[in-house]
Design an enzyme around this catalytic site. Structure first.
Site, PDB file in Angstrom:
ATOM      1  N   ARG A 133       0.689  -1.104  -0.102  1.00 48.82           N
ATOM      2  CA  ARG A 133       0.017  -0.047   0.082  1.00 48.82           C
ATOM      3  C   ARG A 133       0.845   1.217  -0.149  1.00 48.82           C
ATOM      4  O   ARG A 133       2.089   1.186   0.389  1.00 48.82           O
ATOM      5  CB  ARG A 133      -0.867  -0.184   1.204  1.00 48.82           C
ATOM      6  CG  ARG A 133      -2.003  -0.904   1.164  1.00 48.82           C
ATOM      7  CD  ARG A 133      -3.185  -0.893   2.246  1.00 48.82           C
ATOM      8  NE  ARG A 133      -2.443  -1.420   3.413  1.00 48.82           N
ATOM      9  CZ  ARG A 133      -1.973  -0.617   4.460  1.00 48.82           C
ATOM     10  NH1 ARG A 133      -1.960   0.556   4.388  1.00 48.82           N
ATOM     11  NH2 ARG A 133      -1.420  -1.138   5.688  1.00 48.82           N
ATOM     12  N   LYS A 147      -8.384  -2.189   1.705  1.00 45.24           N
ATOM     13  CA  LYS A 147      -8.319  -1.368   2.824  1.00 45.24           C
ATOM     14  C   LYS A 147      -8.710  -0.027   2.798  1.00 45.24           C
ATOM     15  O   LYS A 147      -9.264   0.518   3.564  1.00 45.24           O
ATOM     16  CB  LYS A 147      -6.667  -0.882   3.096  1.00 45.24           C
ATOM     17  CG  LYS A 147      -6.089  -2.220   3.988  1.00 45.24           C
ATOM     18  CD  LYS A 147      -6.654  -2.265   5.177  1.00 45.24           C
ATOM     19  CE  LYS A 147      -6.519  -3.796   5.947  1.00 45.24           C
ATOM     20  NZ  LYS A 147      -5.386  -4.541   6.213  1.00 45.24           N
ATOM     21  N   HIS A 198      -9.509  -3.538  13.270  1.00 44.36           N
ATOM     22  CA  HIS A 198      -8.688  -4.118  12.495  1.00 44.36           C
ATOM     23  C   HIS A 198      -8.038  -5.138  13.149  1.00 44.36           C
ATOM     24  O   HIS A 198      -7.004  -5.307  13.936  1.00 44.36           O
ATOM     25  CB  HIS A 198      -7.533  -2.962  12.230  1.00 44.36           C
ATOM     26  CG  HIS A 198      -6.493  -3.469  11.444  1.00 44.36           C
ATOM     27  ND1 HIS A 198      -5.149  -3.409  11.286  1.00 44.36           N
ATOM     28  CD2 HIS A 198      -6.724  -4.523  10.250  1.00 44.36           C
ATOM     29  CE1 HIS A 198      -4.417  -3.800  10.244  1.00 44.36           C
ATOM     30  NE2 HIS A 198      -5.344  -4.629   9.664  1.00 44.36           N
ATOM     31  N   SER A 231       0.424  -4.946  10.547  1.00 44.18           N
ATOM     32  CA  SER A 231       0.568  -6.154   9.552  1.00 44.18           C
ATOM     33  C   SER A 231       1.661  -6.982   9.902  1.00 44.18           C
ATOM     34  O   SER A 231       2.679  -6.475  10.561  1.00 44.18           O
ATOM     35  CB  SER A 231       0.965  -5.120   8.279  1.00 44.18           C
ATOM     36  OG  SER A 231       1.078  -6.088   7.265  1.00 44.18           O
ATOM     37  N   LYS A 254      -2.435 -11.692  12.512  1.00 45.62           N
ATOM     38  CA  LYS A 254      -4.058 -11.818  12.831  1.00 45.62           C
ATOM     39  C   LYS A 254      -4.317 -13.126  11.899  1.00 45.62           C
ATOM     40  O   LYS A 254      -5.257 -13.867  12.327  1.00 45.62           O
ATOM     41  CB  LYS A 254      -4.488 -10.447  12.419  1.00 45.62           C
ATOM     42  CG  LYS A 254      -4.334  -9.464  13.053  1.00 45.62           C
ATOM     43  CD  LYS A 254      -4.855  -8.187  12.425  1.00 45.62           C
ATOM     44  CE  LYS A 254      -4.439  -7.695  11.007  1.00 45.62           C
ATOM     45  NZ  LYS A 254      -2.936  -7.322  11.050  1.00 45.62           N
ATOM     46  N   THR A 255      -3.803 -13.117  10.670  1.00 46.40           N
ATOM     47  CA  THR A 255      -4.447 -14.088   9.799  1.00 46.40           C
ATOM     48  C   THR A 255      -4.067 -15.547  10.314  1.00 46.40           C
ATOM     49  O   THR A 255      -4.853 -16.534  10.432  1.00 46.40           O
ATOM     50  CB  THR A 255      -3.831 -13.755   8.325  1.00 46.40           C
ATOM     51  OG1 THR A 255      -4.227 -12.415   7.957  1.00 46.40           O
ATOM     52  CG2 THR A 255      -4.468 -14.783   7.413  1.00 46.40           C
ATOM     53  N   ASP A 280      -9.071 -10.103   9.124  1.00 45.71           N
ATOM     54  CA  ASP A 280      -8.691  -8.619   9.268  1.00 45.71           C
ATOM     55  C   ASP A 280      -9.587  -7.617   9.616  1.00 45.71           C
ATOM     56  O   ASP A 280      -9.072  -6.797  10.177  1.00 45.71           O
ATOM     57  CB  ASP A 280      -8.153  -8.767   7.826  1.00 45.71           C
ATOM     58  CG  ASP A 280      -7.247  -7.489   7.736  1.00 45.71           C
ATOM     59  OD1 ASP A 280      -6.236  -7.314   8.566  1.00 45.71           O
ATOM     60  OD2 ASP A 280      -7.378  -6.660   6.912  1.00 45.71           O
ATOM     61  N   ARG A 339       1.403 -12.276  -1.128  1.00 47.86           N
ATOM     62  CA  ARG A 339      -0.218 -12.363  -0.762  1.00 47.86           C
ATOM     63  C   ARG A 339      -0.993 -13.576  -1.307  1.00 47.86           C
ATOM     64  O   ARG A 339      -0.805 -13.877  -2.571  1.00 47.86           O
ATOM     65  CB  ARG A 339      -0.716 -11.269  -0.696  1.00 47.86           C
ATOM     66  CG  ARG A 339       0.056 -10.128  -0.013  1.00 47.86           C
ATOM     67  CD  ARG A 339      -0.553 -10.306   1.442  1.00 47.86           C
ATOM     68  NE  ARG A 339      -0.033  -9.195   2.292  1.00 47.86           N
ATOM     69  CZ  ARG A 339      -0.568  -8.760   3.356  1.00 47.86           C
ATOM     70  NH1 ARG A 339      -1.590  -9.439   3.800  1.00 47.86           N
ATOM     71  NH2 ARG A 339      -0.074  -7.639   4.197  1.00 47.86           N
TER      72      ARG A 339
HETATM   73  N1  LIG Z   1       5.231 -16.785  16.895  1.00 44.58           N
HETATM   74  C1  LIG Z   1       4.432 -16.330  15.709  1.00 44.58           C
HETATM   75  N2  LIG Z   1       3.225 -15.978  15.679  1.00 44.58           N
HETATM   76  C2  LIG Z   1       2.470 -15.547  14.528  1.00 44.58           C
HETATM   77  N3  LIG Z   1       3.042 -15.492  13.368  1.00 44.58           N
HETATM   78  C3  LIG Z   1       4.556 -15.745  13.259  1.00 44.58           C
HETATM   79  C4  LIG Z   1       5.156 -16.361  14.166  1.00 44.58           C
HETATM   80  N4  LIG Z   1       6.424 -16.462  14.006  1.00 44.58           N
HETATM   81  C5  LIG Z   1       6.358 -16.423  12.592  1.00 44.58           C
HETATM   82  N5  LIG Z   1       5.206 -16.012  12.043  1.00 44.58           N
HETATM   83  C6  LIG Z   1       4.811 -15.498  10.699  1.00 44.58           C
HETATM   84  O1  LIG Z   1       4.614 -14.252  10.755  1.00 44.58           O
HETATM   85  C7  LIG Z   1       3.506 -14.045   9.824  1.00 44.58           C
HETATM   86  C8  LIG Z   1       2.300 -13.247  10.329  1.00 44.58           C
HETATM   87  O2  LIG Z   1       1.646 -12.763   9.413  1.00 44.58           O
HETATM   88  P1  LIG Z   1       0.024 -12.808   9.134  1.00 44.58           P
HETATM   89  O3  LIG Z   1      -0.626 -13.580  10.040  1.00 44.58           O
HETATM   90  O4  LIG Z   1      -0.370 -12.538   7.722  1.00 44.58           O
HETATM   91  O5  LIG Z   1      -0.127 -11.035   9.813  1.00 44.58           O
HETATM   92  P2  LIG Z   1      -1.232 -10.161   9.999  1.00 44.58           P
HETATM   93  O6  LIG Z   1      -2.565 -10.925   9.264  1.00 44.58           O
HETATM   94  O7  LIG Z   1      -1.412  -9.568  11.088  1.00 44.58           O
HETATM   95  O8  LIG Z   1      -0.716  -9.242   8.734  1.00 44.58           O
HETATM   96  C9  LIG Z   1       3.314 -15.091   8.932  1.00 44.58           C
HETATM   97  O9  LIG Z   1       4.050 -15.364   7.885  1.00 44.58           O
HETATM   98  C10 LIG Z   1       3.632 -16.226  10.135  1.00 44.58           C
HETATM   99  O10 LIG Z   1       4.009 -17.436   9.660  1.00 44.58           O
HETATM  100  C1  LIG Z   2      -3.517  -6.147   3.805  1.00 43.06           C
HETATM  101  C2  LIG Z   2      -3.345  -5.408   4.890  1.00 43.06           C
HETATM  102  O1  LIG Z   2      -3.372  -6.288   5.889  1.00 43.06           O
HETATM  103  P1  LIG Z   2      -2.302  -7.345   6.741  1.00 43.06           P
HETATM  104  O2  LIG Z   2      -1.007  -6.927   6.437  1.00 43.06           O
HETATM  105  O3  LIG Z   2      -2.640  -6.859   8.082  1.00 43.06           O
HETATM  106  O4  LIG Z   2      -2.884  -8.585   6.515  1.00 43.06           O
HETATM  107  C3  LIG Z   2      -2.639  -4.328   4.729  1.00 43.06           C
HETATM  108  O5  LIG Z   2      -2.277  -3.745   5.815  1.00 43.06           O
HETATM  109  O6  LIG Z   2      -2.374  -3.793   3.685  1.00 43.06           O
HETATM  110 CA   LIG Z   3      -3.883  -5.171   7.937  1.00 38.72          CA
HETATM  111 MN   LIG Z   4      -3.689 -10.480   7.487  1.00 40.67          MN
END
Ligand SMILES: Nc1ncnc2c1ncn2[C@@H]1O[C@H](COP(=O)(O)OP(=O)(O)O)[C@@H](O)[C@H]1O
Ligand SMILES: C=C(OP(=O)(O)O)C(=O)O
Ligand SMILES: [Ca+2]
Ligand SMILES: [Mn+2]
Length: 657
Positions: free
Chosen positions: A175, A320, A339, A357, A361-362, A376, A441
């Site tokens: 973004r 977003k 969020h 980010s 979360k995911t 999200d 992604r």
């Molecule tokens: N202890 C941990 N807890 C959560 N995620 C972790 C951990 N260690 C490594 N990771 C990695 O960190 C990243 C977290 O990203 P994601 O879940 O997509 O975050 P968000 O959704 O908040 O943007 C993933 O690639 C995950 O595999």
């Molecule tokens: C897509 C997004 O969400 P996140 O990285 O929290 O998954 C973002 O923040 O651009």
């Molecule tokens: Ca986000």
């Molecule tokens: Mn996410």
């Protein structure tokens, strides 16, 4: 029209020749070696017509399906096209384009296309070429149709070995928050958060219209545009209708996956959208235009209920951008927009996962032992929680089948895979490859996760988990928060960037993003914080701070906490185990650390134990604490909620040193 040309049947049902013909052959049969039953077509075109059964459309073609009243259907189609033409109307010429349904490359005499002319006036000398052409509309195409469009016309689109659609988002792979602008008018000047720390960078109405016209003219100059009519928010009383106009099948499929997909009936009765996105991302903005500081501009006009995208093809801007809209619309209805990820246990216990980010979360909301409500974006109303979206957007850097099986398995036909690198021949994706970007992604419909809860709604949350990826390695893997601490950390919205992801970052860099989503909030952070405090209090939710970042030292000397440990910690929160253990309070941050958690080595629970150099630990702890303190100074002049007592408590809930 089907023509049965079978005259004599020389095969049995299995396609084998029944008997050898001995009677004299006519000339036409001399070289006849076809041993299967004859097909019901006389020409190649007829054969190709047989291939596709007419369906009622999620993809209307303008041809009335059998069984429907064709008059009503024609009327409906006309109204729909009028609405699309109105969406695409030029504001300076006060006309909508002539629109026609269907792919311009696939016009055939058998497919009548419905169209509307933009105006009934006789042509005049001043008419421009653009008003003589038709804009072809590809309306709510199916994933299969979008795949075909992408693969044929969009360079960089490929099938991967598991059936996902690999795409490239172009020069932008993330973004562009500094290019996001919001129209400041009489109302928004008063309502929105402006100035230091705010994501709302102002622009005026006129400049918005200049950019809108640029986007609309660009879209109308194309052979075809994609239209997605979809919904936001699974709470039926607070559902928002959105229309996305875009120029790429990639964008259309992305939004098909990420927004809520209407049923056929809902689409027929869709009517006027509540909000429209014009995504002309391939086309830059004009830097001679006032306010434009780069060739990228993402512009939101709340009064017009429109958003314009120029100069970036990164699809996450649309997702977003709509989230920002919800951060404006929902609080007006006394609904809190979040969020956060969200899931629910078998007993109906709901957990929220806030975090910036990359904090998890995911990853952590996708849990094989729990129902996924969303990864999200959510709403918390008087009735409970609802997902805003219809899909998930997972990071896939270093994705592995073992650690994240549900996300791995969701990467199949229908899923958009952005900016990944794959083997030229086998099309197997190398998830460790960062050649295009680290921000690779996957966008997939939520039902691709086996235990997704559909509809994506749940009761009031029991646990509110704040995720921080602390690269300083001084925050405990988990701590229990009181309400004031929860609010303090929610408003702070801390996480850390680590060296390596951006040039010039040599040591962990703290980032603070209010409400764990400063880039998306529209009102002052304290507005959301007050709503969260009220809801948590009312429904008795417990707050937790979970560090998914470093342990045993800062980035460079320690290591990231194992995902399997974090999952055990989260399990213990969900089960209630962590409500019944002993705690001790840390210095400086005053965080309550549990003494033991099943499946997690106890020595890592207090970060001080994991650092061999205790002086370095104390120094780093104080450093982070002072960063928190500096960041919070902006909020000390605001009061939260009706009475000021909570404000005082929140201020006292920060680090003390
Ligand atoms: N202890 C941990 N807890 C959560 N995620 C972790 C951990 N260690 C490594 N990771 C990695 O960190 C990243 C977290 O990203 P994601 O879940 O997509 O975050 P968000 O959704 O908040 O943007 C993933 O690639 C995950 O595999
Ligand atoms: C897509 C997004 O969400 P996140 O990285 O929290 O998954 C973002 O923040 O651009
Ligand atoms: Ca986000
Ligand atoms: Mn996410």
């Amino acid at each position: 029209m089907v023509i049965n040309m079978a005259t004599s049947n020389i095969t049995n049902g299995n396609g084998f020749v029944k008997e050898i013909q001995t009677s004299p052959k006519r000339e036409s049969e001399i070289c006849h070696d076809d041993s299967s039953s004859p097909i019901k077509a006389q020409t190649i075109d007829e054969l190709h017509n047989l291939q596709k059964k007419r369906s009622t459309p999620s993809t209307p073609t303008g041809t009335a399906p059998a069984g429907f009243s064709s008059i009503a259907e024609e009327d409906r189609q006309r109204l729909q096209l009028q609405s699309i033409s109105a969406s695409l109307a030029s504001l300076t010429r006060e006309t909508g384009p002539k629109v026609v349904k269907g792919d311009p490359a696939r016009k055939s005499s058998s497919t009548k296309v419905a169209h509307v002319a933009h105006h009934q006036l006789p042509p005049t000398i001043s008419i421009s070429d653009s008003s003589l052409k038709f804009t072809h509309v590809l309306y709510n195409l199916s994933p299969a149709e979008l795949y075909e469009q992408a693969i044929r016309y969009e360079k960089g689109s490929f099938f991967t070995s598991t059936g996902a659609l690999a795409t490239l988002s172009g020069a932008k792979t993330g973004r562009s928050p500094r290019d996001k602008r919001v129209v400041k008018d009489e109302n928004t000047e008063k309502e929105l958060w402006w100035g230091k720390g705010s994501p709302n960078i102002e622009m005026d109405e006129h400049t918005f219209l200049v950019n809108r016209e640029r986007a609309v003219d660009y879209l109308n100059s194309l052979d075809k545009v994609f239209i997605n009519d979809q919904f936001l928010n699974w709470d039926p009383e607070n559902r928002i209708k959105v229309r996305i106009v875009s120029a790429r099948a990639y964008h259309s499929l992305f939004m098909h996956n990420m927004c809520i997909r209407p049923t056929e009936e809902e689409l027929e009765n869709f009517g006027k959208p509540d909000f429209t996105i014009y995504n002309a991302g391939q086309f830059p903005c004009n830097r001679f235009t006032h306010y434009m500081t780069s060739s990228t501009s993402i512009d939101v006009n709340l009064a017009r209920k429109e958003m314009v995208i120029l100069g970036t093809q990164y699809a996450g801007e649309m997702k977003k951008g709509l989230f920002s809209l919800m951060h404006y619309l929902m609080p007006k209805r006394h609904i809190l927009s979040l969020h956060s990820g969200c899931n629910m246990g078998k007993d109906g216990d709901v957990a929220l996962f806030f975090g910036l980010s990359g904090t998890g979360k995911t990853t952590l909301s996708t849990d094989q032992n729990r129902y996924l409500i969303g990864d999200d974006e959510h709403c918390w109303s008087d009735k409970g929680v609802s997902n805003i979206e219809g899909g998930c957007y997972a990071k896939c850097i270093d994705l592995s089948r073992e650690k994240e099986p549900d996300i791995w398995n969701a990467i199949k036909f229908g899923t958009v895979l952005e900016n990944v690198v794959f083997d030229e021949h086998t099309r197997e994706v190398d998830y460790s490859d960062k050649s295009v970007t680290e921000n690779t992604r996957a966008a997939y419909p939520i039902e691709y996760i086996p235990n997704a809860l559909i509809p994506c709604v749940g009761p009031h949350p029991k646990n509110v988990i704040l995720l921080a990826c602390d690269a300083f390695g001084v925050l405990p893997p988990v701590s229990k928060l009181n309400l004031a601490q929860t609010m303090y950390h929610f408003i702070s919205g801390y996480t850390a960037l680590v060296a390596g992801t951006e040039d010039g970052i040599k040591e962990p860099q703290a980032t603070f993003s209010a409400c764990f989503g400063a880039a998306f909030i529209m009102l002052h952070p304290t507005k959301y914080a007050a709503m969260l405090a009220e809801k948590m209090q009312k429904h008795g939710a417990t707050g937790w701070l979970v560090n998914t970042g470093w342990s045993g030292g800062r980035y460079g000397s320690g290591s990231r906490i194992k995902l399997s440990y974090t999952r055990k910690i989260i399990d213990a929160i969900h089960s209630g185990e962590l409500l019944n253990v002993d705690y001790h309070k840390t210095k400086v941050f005053g965080l309550e650390i549990p003494s033991a958690i099943e499946g997690v080595p106890s020595e890592i629970l207090d970060p001080m134990n994991t650092w061999s150099d205790k002086d370095a630990y104390n120094e780093t702890l104080l450093k982070l604490a002072s960063l928190f303190k500096n960041n919070f100074e902006t909020f000390t002049n605001y009061k939260i909620g009706e009475d000021n007592s909570l404000t005082e408590e929140i201020l006292a809930a920060g680090p003390i040193f």
